[in-house]
Scaffold this motif. Structure first.
Motif, mmCIF file in Angstrom:
data_model
loop_
_atom_site.group_PDB
_atom_site.id
_atom_site.type_symbol
_atom_site.label_atom_id
_atom_site.label_comp_id
_atom_site.label_asym_id
_atom_site.label_seq_id
_atom_site.Cartn_x
_atom_site.Cartn_y
_atom_site.Cartn_z
ATOM 1 N N THR A 42 -5.174 -9.394 9.072
ATOM 2 C CA THR A 42 -4.590 -8.212 8.443
ATOM 3 C C THR A 42 -4.768 -6.993 9.339
ATOM 4 O O THR A 42 -5.819 -6.826 9.978
ATOM 5 C CB THR A 42 -5.251 -7.956 7.081
ATOM 6 O OG1 THR A 42 -5.049 -9.095 6.235
ATOM 7 C CG2 THR A 42 -4.650 -6.733 6.396
ATOM 8 N N VAL A 43 -3.740 -6.171 9.364
ATOM 9 C CA VAL A 43 -3.778 -4.899 10.065
ATOM 10 C C VAL A 43 -3.637 -3.785 9.037
ATOM 11 O O VAL A 43 -2.852 -3.907 8.088
ATOM 12 C CB VAL A 43 -2.642 -4.798 11.101
ATOM 13 C CG1 VAL A 43 -2.597 -3.423 11.722
ATOM 14 C CG2 VAL A 43 -2.830 -5.845 12.175
ATOM 15 N N TYR A 44 -4.402 -2.737 9.238
ATOM 16 C CA TYR A 44 -4.408 -1.621 8.303
ATOM 17 C C TYR A 44 -3.939 -0.346 8.993
ATOM 18 O O TYR A 44 -4.098 -0.184 10.204
ATOM 19 C CB TYR A 44 -5.815 -1.391 7.756
ATOM 20 C CG TYR A 44 -6.415 -2.594 7.084
ATOM 21 C CD1 TYR A 44 -7.281 -3.434 7.784
ATOM 22 C CD2 TYR A 44 -6.118 -2.906 5.757
ATOM 23 C CE1 TYR A 44 -7.844 -4.550 7.180
ATOM 24 C CE2 TYR A 44 -6.674 -4.017 5.149
ATOM 25 C CZ TYR A 44 -7.534 -4.831 5.862
ATOM 26 O OH TYR A 44 -8.076 -5.928 5.252
ATOM 27 N N ARG A 46 -4.862 11.930 12.529
ATOM 28 C CA ARG A 46 -4.576 11.796 11.092
ATOM 29 C C ARG A 46 -4.507 10.331 10.659
ATOM 30 O O ARG A 46 -4.882 9.985 9.551
ATOM 31 C CB ARG A 46 -3.262 12.486 10.737
ATOM 32 C CG ARG A 46 -3.237 13.969 10.986
ATOM 33 C CD ARG A 46 -2.010 14.608 10.354
ATOM 34 N NE ARG A 46 -0.773 14.054 10.878
ATOM 35 C CZ ARG A 46 0.191 13.546 10.121
ATOM 36 N NH1 ARG A 46 0.065 13.497 8.797
ATOM 37 N NH2 ARG A 46 1.315 13.091 10.680
ATOM 38 N N PHE A 47 -3.990 9.474 11.536
ATOM 39 C CA PHE A 47 -3.802 8.061 11.213
ATOM 40 C C PHE A 47 -4.782 7.222 12.022
ATOM 41 O O PHE A 47 -5.079 7.532 13.168
ATOM 42 C CB PHE A 47 -2.385 7.619 11.544
ATOM 43 C CG PHE A 47 -1.310 8.230 10.681
ATOM 44 C CD1 PHE A 47 -1.580 9.213 9.738
ATOM 45 C CD2 PHE A 47 0.013 7.808 10.823
ATOM 46 C CE1 PHE A 47 -0.593 9.758 8.955
ATOM 47 C CE2 PHE A 47 1.023 8.349 10.043
ATOM 48 C CZ PHE A 47 0.722 9.333 9.115
ATOM 49 N N THR A 48 -5.236 6.139 11.409
ATOM 50 C CA THR A 48 -6.123 5.203 12.087
ATOM 51 C C THR A 48 -5.640 3.784 11.845
ATOM 52 O O THR A 48 -5.498 3.368 10.688
ATOM 53 C CB THR A 48 -7.565 5.334 11.596
ATOM 54 O OG1 THR A 48 -8.028 6.669 11.799
ATOM 55 C CG2 THR A 48 -8.481 4.377 12.360
ATOM 56 N N ILE A 49 -5.396 3.061 12.929
ATOM 57 C CA ILE A 49 -5.006 1.662 12.815
ATOM 58 C C ILE A 49 -6.222 0.794 13.074
ATOM 59 O O ILE A 49 -7.066 1.116 13.924
ATOM 60 C CB ILE A 49 -3.857 1.315 13.792
ATOM 61 C CG1 ILE A 49 -3.302 -0.082 13.507
ATOM 62 C CG2 ILE A 49 -4.301 1.438 15.242
ATOM 63 C CD1 ILE A 49 -2.012 -0.386 14.281
ATOM 64 N N ARG A 103 -3.565 3.990 2.359
ATOM 65 C CA ARG A 103 -3.889 2.950 3.319
ATOM 66 C C ARG A 103 -2.887 1.817 3.166
ATOM 67 O O ARG A 103 -2.760 1.231 2.083
ATOM 68 C CB ARG A 103 -5.299 2.405 3.125
ATOM 69 C CG ARG A 103 -5.704 1.452 4.253
ATOM 70 C CD ARG A 103 -7.132 0.964 4.160
ATOM 71 N NE ARG A 103 -7.265 -0.164 3.260
ATOM 72 C CZ ARG A 103 -8.221 -1.081 3.360
ATOM 73 N NH1 ARG A 103 -9.118 -0.993 4.336
ATOM 74 N NH2 ARG A 103 -8.307 -2.066 2.487
ATOM 75 N N LEU A 104 -2.192 1.539 4.247
ATOM 76 C CA LEU A 104 -1.241 0.441 4.275
ATOM 77 C C LEU A 104 -1.924 -0.812 4.819
ATOM 78 O O LEU A 104 -2.798 -0.735 5.687
ATOM 79 C CB LEU A 104 -0.040 0.783 5.150
ATOM 80 C CG LEU A 104 0.696 2.079 4.840
ATOM 81 C CD1 LEU A 104 1.897 2.227 5.776
ATOM 82 C CD2 LEU A 104 1.133 2.140 3.391
ATOM 83 N N GLY A 130 0.772 -1.229 0.000
ATOM 84 C CA GLY A 130 0.000 0.000 0.000
ATOM 85 C C GLY A 130 0.801 1.275 0.000
ATOM 86 O O GLY A 130 0.237 2.371 -0.084
ATOM 87 N N GLY A 131 2.113 1.160 0.104
ATOM 88 C CA GLY A 131 2.923 2.367 0.077
ATOM 89 C C GLY A 131 2.971 2.974 -1.311
ATOM 90 O O GLY A 131 2.496 2.383 -2.280
#
Length: 117
Positions: A77-79, A66-69, A19-20, A8-9
């Motif tokens: 899977t982790v996003y 800004r970021f959401t895990i 989104r990674l 996703g990079g």
């Protein structure tokens, strides 16, 4: 053993989003905590965010808002959803998985995120 593969990079303009994803395989049932770290050129690796098996999250202060895990246990899977990206977010982003019972830690190969101004 646990294998982690990030994706996703890429290259994005400032203000954009990415989104990674981190797909886990192997002995994943023993994993307690998963997270994202990043390392910019010439800097130490730093925490971005973590999430427990139950979904409890933790963020570095500069990433809050800004970021959401998130974590999909069914897909192993982790996003990491990254919004309002800044040039200073440019780094290699690594996925991490930790097992508390023996303090084992596994890392993915990393995925490059580049934010242009």
């Amino acid at each position: 053993q646990v294998q982690l593969v990030e994706s996703g990079g890429g290259l994005v303009q400032a203000g954009g989003s990415l989104r990674l994803s981190c797909a886990a395989s192997g002995n994943i049932f023993s994993i307690n905590l998963m997270g994202w770290y990043r390392q910019a050129p010439g800097k130490q690796r730093e925490l971005v965010a973590t999430v427990t098996r139950s979904g409890r999250t933790n963020y570095a202060d500069s990433m809050k808002g800004r970021f959401t895990i998130s974590r999909d246990n069914a897909k192993n899977t982790v996003y990491l959803q990254m919004n309002s990206l800044k040039p200073e977010d440019t780094a290699v982003y690594y996925c991490d998985a930790d097992r508390f019972s023996d303090l084992a830690s596994y890392w993915g190969q990393g995925t490059q995120v580049t934010v242009s101004s």
